[in-house]
Design an enzyme around this catalytic site. Structure first.
Site, PDB file in Angstrom:
ATOM      1  N   CYS A  82      25.462  46.235  42.250  1.00 28.29           N
ATOM      2  CA  CYS A  82      26.045  45.743  43.499  1.00 28.29           C
ATOM      3  C   CYS A  82      25.596  44.307  43.684  1.00 28.29           C
ATOM      4  O   CYS A  82      24.452  44.053  44.074  1.00 28.29           O
ATOM      5  CB  CYS A  82      25.613  46.607  44.683  1.00 28.29           C
ATOM      6  SG  CYS A  82      26.308  46.058  46.256  1.00 28.29           S
ATOM      7  N   GLY A  83      26.478  43.370  43.409  1.00 24.71           N
ATOM      8  CA  GLY A  83      26.102  41.960  43.464  1.00 24.71           C
ATOM      9  C   GLY A  83      25.804  41.468  44.865  1.00 24.71           C
ATOM     10  O   GLY A  83      24.819  40.763  45.098  1.00 24.71           O
ATOM     11  N   ASN A  84      26.656  41.842  45.841  1.00 27.77           N
ATOM     12  CA  ASN A  84      26.378  41.450  47.218  1.00 27.77           C
ATOM     13  C   ASN A  84      25.089  42.087  47.710  1.00 27.77           C
ATOM     14  O   ASN A  84      24.320  41.474  48.455  1.00 27.77           O
ATOM     15  CB  ASN A  84      27.545  41.850  48.129  1.00 27.77           C
ATOM     16  CG  ASN A  84      28.799  41.055  47.848  1.00 27.77           C
ATOM     17  OD1 ASN A  84      28.752  39.864  47.587  1.00 27.77           O
ATOM     18  ND2 ASN A  84      29.939  41.729  47.885  1.00 27.77           N
ATOM     19  N   ASN A 167      28.699  48.320  35.850  1.00 28.13           N
ATOM     20  CA  ASN A 167      29.574  49.357  36.384  1.00 28.13           C
ATOM     21  C   ASN A 167      30.995  49.031  35.929  1.00 28.13           C
ATOM     22  O   ASN A 167      31.311  47.884  35.627  1.00 28.13           O
ATOM     23  CB  ASN A 167      29.461  49.455  37.915  1.00 28.13           C
ATOM     24  CG  ASN A 167      29.671  48.117  38.609  1.00 28.13           C
ATOM     25  OD1 ASN A 167      29.805  47.075  37.973  1.00 28.13           O
ATOM     26  ND2 ASN A 167      29.710  48.137  39.929  1.00 28.13           N
ATOM     27  N   ASN A 200      35.993  50.707  39.499  1.00 25.11           N
ATOM     28  CA  ASN A 200      36.278  49.785  40.592  1.00 25.11           C
ATOM     29  C   ASN A 200      37.524  48.993  40.206  1.00 25.11           C
ATOM     30  O   ASN A 200      37.598  48.473  39.088  1.00 25.11           O
ATOM     31  CB  ASN A 200      35.103  48.840  40.812  1.00 25.11           C
ATOM     32  CG  ASN A 200      33.822  49.577  41.116  1.00 25.11           C
ATOM     33  OD1 ASN A 200      33.660  50.141  42.186  1.00 25.11           O
ATOM     34  ND2 ASN A 200      32.895  49.586  40.151  1.00 25.11           N
ATOM     35  N   GLU A 218      36.756  50.025  45.707  1.00 29.50           N
ATOM     36  CA  GLU A 218      35.506  50.407  45.058  1.00 29.50           C
ATOM     37  C   GLU A 218      35.358  51.918  44.898  1.00 29.50           C
ATOM     38  O   GLU A 218      35.820  52.697  45.740  1.00 29.50           O
ATOM     39  CB  GLU A 218      34.311  49.887  45.853  1.00 29.50           C
ATOM     40  CG  GLU A 218      34.147  48.385  45.848  1.00 29.50           C
ATOM     41  CD  GLU A 218      32.773  47.968  46.344  1.00 29.50           C
ATOM     42  OE1 GLU A 218      31.774  48.503  45.826  1.00 29.50           O
ATOM     43  OE2 GLU A 218      32.700  47.118  47.249  1.00 29.50           O
ATOM     44  N   CYS A 227      33.270  42.488  47.119  1.00 29.52           N
ATOM     45  CA  CYS A 227      32.578  43.220  46.058  1.00 29.52           C
ATOM     46  C   CYS A 227      32.071  42.189  45.059  1.00 29.52           C
ATOM     47  O   CYS A 227      32.866  41.534  44.383  1.00 29.52           O
ATOM     48  CB  CYS A 227      33.517  44.213  45.381  1.00 29.52           C
ATOM     49  SG  CYS A 227      32.781  45.080  43.971  1.00 29.52           S
TER      50      CYS A 227
END
Length: 284
Positions: A82-84, A167, A200, A218, A227
């Site tokens: 999860c980059g954010n 992912n 995703n 997602e 995302c």
């Protein structure tokens, strides 16, 4: 913030990165993580705090990291990347005094991320090397990587690029992202047997070689305002095709991210905001 998820009181921090929102829990005091049911209740926007994902702060798993974190989707399932969320975890660790200096490392379920604080509210994260081979995504039914795949889905052919950023991601290039069938096609691809771990699904519009507009459906969440790993996936798929430059601005419904990728074995670097919304206590 500390948490005791089994005594009825849960202290948390609400954060967001470009509108992708999180509940952050500190589990470093030995408190067990939430189970899937509790995670889903906490994420519920009507009966809980409400968020896209829950981020649990834990003790580091690698020698170089200052802390680790895990990711729970709003349906209670786990995510590897999860980059954010990585940016929000980084900002949280800076505020709590765990991270010293402007450059440090945090462990995600996928890998160790080098993080850099660019200013008080902006962070960059090294998101790893993108993997295009179908077995690494995973994407079944294809022996070799392609710039574009095609799948028959409910009587129509869906064309997309595919990549793993820790992912699985499918990227559908569209003429107008506002008119893209995000929920319908996103759900169909997620349910397709070609994606054994689901996927995703990003819908990307190339505005010009330095600018992409994007919406993402997602896994375990549905469409979100942003995302981070999806922005990375869309950018590298389009870069791989020669459609955009190696440094690109990605506009999502909730805000903008900057994605840089030097190519092939280089890590993708994502930059964007990490915003504190409020601290609170949830009575289960």
């Amino acid at each position: 913030m500390s948490a005791d998820v089994h005594t009825g009181r849960l202290r948390f921090t609400k954060m967001h990165g470009a509108g992708n929102d999180f509940v952050v829990l500190d589990l470093r005091n030995g408190t067990p993580p939430p189970d899937a049911s509790l995670a889903a209740r906490l994420a519920d926007r009507h009966f809980g705090v409400g968020c896209d994902q829950i981020l649990t702060i834990e003790t580091p798993r690698s020698a170089e990291a200052v802390a680790a974190y895990r990711i729970w989707n709003s349906d209670g399932s786990h995510s590897q990347q999860c980059g954010n969320g990585a940016r929000c975890v980084a900002a949280w660790l800076v505020r709590e005094g765990t991270a010293q200096g402007d450059v440090f490392t945090i462990d995600s379920p996928f890998t160790a991320h080098r993080v850099e604080r660019l200013d008080a509210g902006t962070y960059s994260v090294a998101m790893g090397v993108p993997q295009f081979e179908p077995t690494q995504i995973p994407l079944a039914g294809f022996a070799h990587a392609r710039d574009e795949y095609a799948l028959p889905v409910h009587g129509e052919t869906v064309r997309f690029g595919a990549v793993s950023m820790g992912n699985p991601h499918a990227v559908v290039e569209v003429g107008r992202v506002d008119a893209a069938p995000v929920e319908r096609v996103g759900a169909l691809l997620q349910q397709n047997a070609a994606f054994p771990e689901s996927v995703n699904v990003g819908f990307a519009q190339v505005v010009d070689p330095a600018h992409v507009r994007l919406r993402v459906y997602e896994r375990g969440v549905g469409e979100t305002l942003a995302c981070g790993s999806g922005a990375c996936a869309a950018a590298v798929v389009l870069m791989h095709r020669g459609r955009v430059e190696r440094d690109v601005r990605v506009s999502l419904p909730g805000g903008e991210l900057r994605i840089r990728w030097a190519g092939e074995q280089a890590q993708v670097v994502m930059s964007g905001p990490a915003v504190f919304v409020f601290d609170g206590e949830w009575n289960q």
